[in-house]
Design a protein around this motif. Structure first.
Motif, PDB file in Angstrom:
ATOM      1  N   SER A  20     -94.231 -37.282 105.145  1.00  0.00           N
ATOM      2  CA  SER A  20     -94.045 -38.093 104.208  1.00  0.00           C
ATOM      3  C   SER A  20     -94.956 -38.743 103.580  1.00  0.00           C
ATOM      4  N   LEU A  24     -97.552 -39.869 100.250  1.00  0.00           N
ATOM      5  CA  LEU A  24     -96.662 -41.500  99.336  1.00  0.00           C
ATOM      6  C   LEU A  24     -98.119 -41.974  99.313  1.00  0.00           C
ATOM      7  N   ILE A  71     -92.321 -45.381 104.058  1.00  0.00           N
ATOM      8  CA  ILE A  71     -92.390 -44.428 103.138  1.00  0.00           C
ATOM      9  C   ILE A  71     -91.464 -45.425 102.147  1.00  0.00           C
TER      10      ILE A  71
END
Length: 109
Positions: A20, A24, A71
């Motif tokens: 993740s 991103l 994140i």
């Protein structure tokens, strides 16, 4: 449950968080085209680069196997950049001052 099950679940969770964060980070680099547009405020530009530096930095709020802080920071930077671009009238696939492809007379359909 056996310790190997917990270990496997922990490794899977870390891999999901890492994936993740990488996705991103790639999206932040793809959004860098918006950074060259004059209508984007300096605060949003600085926030994006701060998020990139924070993500690759070894200094974190949470230990590195837990990528939740990275994140979160990347998400805040992306949202800030996209909202600033929307306020300036810039779309991600369009540079400032250029009309959308569909409305240009030289567009090939």
């Amino acid at each position: 449950m056996d310790t190997t099950v917990w270990l496997v679940l922990g490794v899977v969770a870390v891999l999901i968080m890492l994936a993740s964060a990488v996705v991103l980070l790639v999206r932040v680099f793809k959004a860098r085209k918006l950074l060259v547009d004059a209508g984007i405020p300096l605060r949003s530009k600085a926030l994006v680069w701060a998020a990139v530096i924070y993500t690759v930095s070894p200094v974190d709020l949470l230990p590195d196997p837990v990528y939740l802080d990275d994140i979160g920071f990347l998400l805040v930077a992306l949202r800030s950049l996209h909202s600033a671009a929307s306020a300036a009238g810039v779309r991600p696939g369009n540079r400032a001052g250029n009309p959308p492809l569909e409305s240009r007379p030289d567009a090939v359909g």
